[in-house]
Scaffold this motif. Structure first.
Motif, PDB file in Angstrom:
ATOM      1  N   PHE A 115      63.672  -4.425  32.420  1.00  0.00           N
ATOM      2  CA  PHE A 115      62.370  -3.806  32.182  1.00  0.00           C
ATOM      3  C   PHE A 115      62.094  -3.645  30.693  1.00  0.00           C
ATOM      4  O   PHE A 115      61.064  -4.091  30.179  1.00  0.00           O
ATOM      5  N   THR A 116      63.001  -3.006  29.991  1.00  0.00           N
ATOM      6  CA  THR A 116      62.774  -2.697  28.579  1.00  0.00           C
ATOM      7  C   THR A 116      62.768  -3.953  27.719  1.00  0.00           C
ATOM      8  O   THR A 116      61.881  -4.139  26.871  1.00  0.00           O
ATOM      9  N   LEU A 117      63.729  -4.834  27.914  1.00  0.00           N
ATOM     10  CA  LEU A 117      63.841  -6.023  27.066  1.00  0.00           C
ATOM     11  C   LEU A 117      62.687  -7.004  27.293  1.00  0.00           C
ATOM     12  O   LEU A 117      62.264  -7.690  26.362  1.00  0.00           O
ATOM     13  N   THR A 118      62.176  -7.068  28.527  1.00  0.00           N
ATOM     14  CA  THR A 118      61.058  -7.973  28.787  1.00  0.00           C
ATOM     15  C   THR A 118      59.846  -7.575  27.961  1.00  0.00           C
ATOM     16  O   THR A 118      59.240  -8.414  27.266  1.00  0.00           O
ATOM     17  N   PHE A 119      59.480  -6.321  28.025  1.00  0.00           N
ATOM     18  CA  PHE A 119      58.307  -5.880  27.269  1.00  0.00           C
ATOM     19  C   PHE A 119      58.548  -5.942  25.767  1.00  0.00           C
ATOM     20  O   PHE A 119      57.637  -6.271  24.997  1.00  0.00           O
ATOM     21  N   ARG A 120      59.771  -5.666  25.326  1.00  0.00           N
ATOM     22  CA  ARG A 120      60.059  -5.750  23.888  1.00  0.00           C
ATOM     23  C   ARG A 120      59.970  -7.200  23.414  1.00  0.00           C
ATOM     24  O   ARG A 120      59.418  -7.486  22.333  1.00  0.00           O
ATOM     25  N   ALA A 121      60.494  -8.137  24.199  1.00  0.00           N
ATOM     26  CA  ALA A 121      60.430  -9.543  23.818  1.00  0.00           C
ATOM     27  C   ALA A 121      58.996 -10.047  23.789  1.00  0.00           C
ATOM     28  O   ALA A 121      58.649 -10.942  23.001  1.00  0.00           O
ATOM     29  N   MET A 122      58.150  -9.473  24.611  1.00  0.00           N
ATOM     30  CA  MET A 122      56.752  -9.906  24.639  1.00  0.00           C
ATOM     31  C   MET A 122      56.009  -9.540  23.353  1.00  0.00           C
ATOM     32  O   MET A 122      54.971 -10.131  23.050  1.00  0.00           O
ATOM     33  N   CYS A 123      56.550  -8.580  22.596  1.00  0.00           N
ATOM     34  CA  CYS A 123      55.928  -8.256  21.305  1.00  0.00           C
ATOM     35  C   CYS A 123      55.932  -9.481  20.388  1.00  0.00           C
ATOM     36  O   CYS A 123      54.948  -9.751  19.690  1.00  0.00           O
ATOM     37  N   GLU A 124      57.050 -10.205  20.396  1.00  0.00           N
ATOM     38  CA  GLU A 124      57.148 -11.412  19.578  1.00  0.00           C
ATOM     39  C   GLU A 124      56.317 -12.546  20.171  1.00  0.00           C
ATOM     40  O   GLU A 124      55.662 -13.306  19.447  1.00  0.00           O
ATOM     41  N   ALA A 125      56.319 -12.647  21.492  1.00  0.00           N
ATOM     42  CA  ALA A 125      55.546 -13.698  22.153  1.00  0.00           C
ATOM     43  C   ALA A 125      54.050 -13.515  21.935  1.00  0.00           C
ATOM     44  O   ALA A 125      53.298 -14.498  21.889  1.00  0.00           O
ATOM     45  N   PRO A 155      44.045  -9.302  14.982  1.00  0.00           N
ATOM     46  CA  PRO A 155      44.959 -10.339  14.486  1.00  0.00           C
ATOM     47  C   PRO A 155      46.318 -10.257  15.171  1.00  0.00           C
ATOM     48  O   PRO A 155      46.751  -9.178  15.610  1.00  0.00           O
ATOM     49  N   ALA A 156      46.999 -11.386  15.238  1.00  0.00           N
ATOM     50  CA  ALA A 156      48.267 -11.467  15.969  1.00  0.00           C
ATOM     51  C   ALA A 156      49.308 -10.496  15.428  1.00  0.00           C
ATOM     52  O   ALA A 156      50.031  -9.842  16.193  1.00  0.00           O
ATOM     53  N   GLU A 157      49.412 -10.372  14.113  1.00  0.00           N
ATOM     54  CA  GLU A 157      50.437  -9.503  13.536  1.00  0.00           C
ATOM     55  C   GLU A 157      50.140  -8.038  13.824  1.00  0.00           C
ATOM     56  O   GLU A 157      51.053  -7.246  14.087  1.00  0.00           O
ATOM     57  N   ALA A 158      48.869  -7.667  13.792  1.00  0.00           N
ATOM     58  CA  ALA A 158      48.496  -6.292  14.131  1.00  0.00           C
ATOM     59  C   ALA A 158      48.798  -6.005  15.600  1.00  0.00           C
ATOM     60  O   ALA A 158      49.225  -4.901  15.961  1.00  0.00           O
ATOM     61  N   ARG A 159      48.570  -7.007  16.454  1.00  0.00           N
ATOM     62  CA  ARG A 159      48.890  -6.847  17.870  1.00  0.00           C
ATOM     63  C   ARG A 159      50.389  -6.637  18.049  1.00  0.00           C
ATOM     64  O   ARG A 159      50.822  -5.766  18.816  1.00  0.00           O
ATOM     65  N   ARG A 160      51.182  -7.434  17.365  1.00  0.00           N
ATOM     66  CA  ARG A 160      52.639  -7.315  17.462  1.00  0.00           C
ATOM     67  C   ARG A 160      53.096  -5.926  17.038  1.00  0.00           C
ATOM     68  O   ARG A 160      53.928  -5.297  17.708  1.00  0.00           O
ATOM     69  N   THR A 161      52.552  -5.422  15.939  1.00  0.00           N
ATOM     70  CA  THR A 161      52.935  -4.097  15.451  1.00  0.00           C
ATOM     71  C   THR A 161      52.585  -3.019  16.465  1.00  0.00           C
ATOM     72  O   THR A 161      53.393  -2.108  16.743  1.00  0.00           O
ATOM     73  N   ALA A 162      51.384  -3.116  17.038  1.00  0.00           N
ATOM     74  CA  ALA A 162      50.955  -2.134  18.030  1.00  0.00           C
ATOM     75  C   ALA A 162      51.826  -2.192  19.282  1.00  0.00           C
ATOM     76  O   ALA A 162      52.181  -1.157  19.865  1.00  0.00           O
ATOM     77  N   MET A 163      52.199  -3.381  19.704  1.00  0.00           N
ATOM     78  CA  MET A 163      53.037  -3.518  20.898  1.00  0.00           C
ATOM     79  C   MET A 163      54.429  -2.958  20.661  1.00  0.00           C
ATOM     80  O   MET A 163      55.028  -2.344  21.552  1.00  0.00           O
ATOM     81  N   ARG A 164      54.957  -3.154  19.460  1.00  0.00           N
ATOM     82  CA  ARG A 164      56.288  -2.616  19.155  1.00  0.00           C
ATOM     83  C   ARG A 164      56.287  -1.090  19.177  1.00  0.00           C
ATOM     84  O   ARG A 164      57.326  -0.477  19.429  1.00  0.00           O
ATOM     85  N   ALA A 165      55.132  -0.484  18.927  1.00  0.00           N
ATOM     86  CA  ALA A 165      55.030   0.972  18.983  1.00  0.00           C
ATOM     87  C   ALA A 165      54.880   1.485  20.414  1.00  0.00           C
ATOM     88  O   ALA A 165      54.976   2.687  20.659  1.00  0.00           O
ATOM     89  N   ALA A 166      54.660   0.574  21.358  1.00  0.00           N
ATOM     90  CA  ALA A 166      54.506   0.949  22.767  1.00  0.00           C
ATOM     91  C   ALA A 166      55.678   0.503  23.626  1.00  0.00           C
ATOM     92  O   ALA A 166      55.816   0.958  24.766  1.00  0.00           O
ATOM     93  N   ASN A 167      56.511  -0.385  23.102  1.00  0.00           N
ATOM     94  CA  ASN A 167      57.624  -0.961  23.865  1.00  0.00           C
ATOM     95  C   ASN A 167      58.937  -0.733  23.130  1.00  0.00           C
ATOM     96  O   ASN A 167      59.243  -1.442  22.173  1.00  0.00           O
ATOM     97  N   PRO A 168      59.708   0.245  23.551  1.00  0.00           N
ATOM     98  CA  PRO A 168      60.934   0.578  22.818  1.00  0.00           C
ATOM     99  C   PRO A 168      61.979  -0.523  22.893  1.00  0.00           C
ATOM    100  O   PRO A 168      62.050  -1.287  23.855  1.00  0.00           O
ATOM    101  N   MET A 169      62.815  -0.545  21.858  1.00  0.00           N
ATOM    102  CA  MET A 169      63.988  -1.412  21.859  1.00  0.00           C
ATOM    103  C   MET A 169      65.177  -0.694  22.504  1.00  0.00           C
ATOM    104  O   MET A 169      66.012  -1.311  23.153  1.00  0.00           O
TER     105      MET A 169
END
Length: 505
Positions: free
Chosen positions: A384-394, A431-445
């Motif tokens: 669960f956790t790793l899937t959503f975290r990996a999607m930040c990069e995707a 922008p893609a980078e802003a999206r990635r940053t926002a997702m990392r703040a919602a999906n813990p490592m």
């Protein structure tokens, strides 16, 4: 309605005391509690103090680490201004009503007001027997103390409303569970320990007078805006419904399973309380159960919103004598309020799901997109956790798809869904980078994975706490990469998976 400030002024508060107690609950009728002294610990030793939380509560952490502080945290000394009590409450446990439960191994030392002016309870868990112990020894083994410290502080760092842990102490004596274990005491901090079960305690006795006193106190302490409503008790109930709906949504968004979601573990402040057989999922499945006492899956992961709603219906039943004019109108008002639960939950859940998926705008079909992903994860045993975290990069680069695919038992199963996801992302202006940053703040490592907690407990039972301290430090920053601690983000290896968690009482 007397204000808490007026109640506190009626006591002899000493702001210069090492722990500036500012008590109000002990001004309520004595039907609400038993005055009791904590049991003494023969050889208390400090395991950990939460320095940042202590400072927030206007307590010097160095004092708590001193011999005098440890004596207070172990129950050996009653601090100036403390008025130890065990609170009375009832509750539905796995659907069966028990008219008297209460603090059987916990003692409320008093209340403190933090630097922001917010009131908190300061409670010892594992501090000895009370009249509510029902044959138990009132003690806690070190394992449950360690578990609650780790998970409650992790939840706070994840942004989930929760009770907190101020300190953990070894008592120097042993307790008998399945085997002999070292004893411990946890100092728990909560916005209050008022539960649905607290209201059930008085409702079951037909004690409307004290039920009204309790409701007025809860409104004043947690939902003061309800005081000015046409029907204050209806407004109070509405506020609790909304708070607990949002809490349940946040649990679902991080893969948390409470494990023992009885009405006596449902706090009306909207905080997560009681970290006995709780767990975070590794591999996702909606029917996941860890609690050894939940034999029929009543509190399985996917059931949690419905269970909270059921508990809130029991809460409504206690407030009927106070709401509206006449039984029929009260029932009608309560039913209208509980029907709002689904709206509150769905709104909070969908907002959080969009954040996890990198969606800033609102488009119809987003809920189905997320639900389809979860179904694929369940079918393909994805973490669960790793899937959503990996999607930040995707979400930032299609090359990141590879990191997600490897988490699926059948990697191509992700591809079709990913095509739909990217089509949806193309409708976003961010922008893609802003999206990635926002997702990392919602999906813990980092989450408190069960095998890591188990390892820390095993070491603690042997008298060593390095794993405990390191795990607490890592989990304090769950959204940061922390490459030096990357192993804490990994799922359990074969043979490490924890299949059951235990209450520890």
């Amino acid at each position: 309605m007397t204000s808490l400030t007026e109640i506190a002024r009626s006591t002899s508060v000493n702001p210069a005391a090492p722990i500036p107690f500012d008590n109000t609950y002990t001004r309520l009728p004595e039907a609400f509690y038993q005055r009791v002294k904590p049991a003494t610990a023969p050889a208390p030793t400090l395991v950990r103090v939460n320095d940042a939380l202590a400072r927030q509560l206007r307590i010097d952490p160095q004092f708590l680490k001193s011999p005098e502080g440890v004596a207070i945290l172990s129950g050996n000394v009653i601090a100036s201004g403390s008025e130890p009590i065990a609170q009375a409450y009832a509750g539905h446990q796995f659907g069966d009503f028990v008219p008297q439960l209460g603090d059987g191994r916990a003692i409320l030392l008093g209340e403190v007001v933090d630097v922001a002016g917010k009131r908190y309870d300061l409670q010892l868990k594992g501090s000895g027997r009370t009249r509510f112990s029902r044959g138990g020894d009132g003690r806690a083994a070190v394992g449950p103390v360690i578990r609650e410290y780790i998970v409650s502080e992790a939840m706070a760092a994840l942004g989930i409303p929760t009770t907190r842990s101020l300190a953990a102490v070894l008592t120097g004596e042993s307790v008998m569970r399945e085997r002999v274990l070292p004893g411990g005491v946890l100092t728990r901090i909560a916005s209050s320990h008022l539960r649905v079960g607290t209201f059930q305690y008085f409702a079951a006795r037909g004690d409307v007078e004290n039920l009204r006193v309790l409701a007025d106190y809860a409104i004043e302490r947690h939902y003061p805006e309800a005081r000015s409503a046409e029907d204050p008790y209806r407004a109070f109930y509405d506020a609790v419904v909304a708070a607990l709906a949002r809490l349940a949504a946040r649990w679902m968004l991080i893969g948390f399973i409470h494990g023992v979601l009885n009405t006596d573990n449902t706090a009306i402040a909207g905080e997560t309380i009681d970290y006995g057989p709780c767990a975070f999922m590794d591999v996702y499945h909606p029917d996941k159960v860890f609690s050894s006492i939940d034999q029929f899956g009543r509190y399985a992961f996917a059931n949690q919103p419905a269970v909270i709603k059921w508990n809130l219906t029991r809460f409504a039943e206690t407030l009927l004598p106070l709401m509206a004019d006449g039984a029929d109108k009260a029932i009608e008002a309560a039913n209208a309020s509980i029907r709002l639960f689904n709206d509150h939950f769905n709104q909070a859940y969908l907002t959080g799901l969009r954040q996890k998926l990198g969606l800033a705008s609102e488009i119809e079909g987003d809920r189905e997109l997320g639900s389809d992903l979860l179904a694929l994860m369940a079918e393909n045993q994805a973490d669960f956790t790793l899937t959503f975290r990996a999607m930040c990069e995707a979400a930032a680069d299609t090359k990141g798809n590879a990191g997600v695919r490897t988490l699926f038992a059948n990697p191509p199963a992700f591809d079709e869904w990913a095509t739909r996801w990217r089509e949806r992302l193309s409708l976003e202006e961010r922008p893609a980078e802003a999206r990635r940053t926002a997702m990392r703040a919602a999906n813990p490592m980092f989450i408190p994975r069960n095998h890591r907690i188990a390892a820390a407990i095993q070491e603690a039972e042997a008298g060593h706490f390095d794993k405990f301290h390191e795990l607490v430090e890592v989990l304090a920053h769950p959204y940061d990469d922390q490459p030096e601690y990357a192993h804490y983000g990994k799922p359990p290896a074969p043979g490490e998976e924890v299949l059951q968690t235990f209450c520890g009482t």
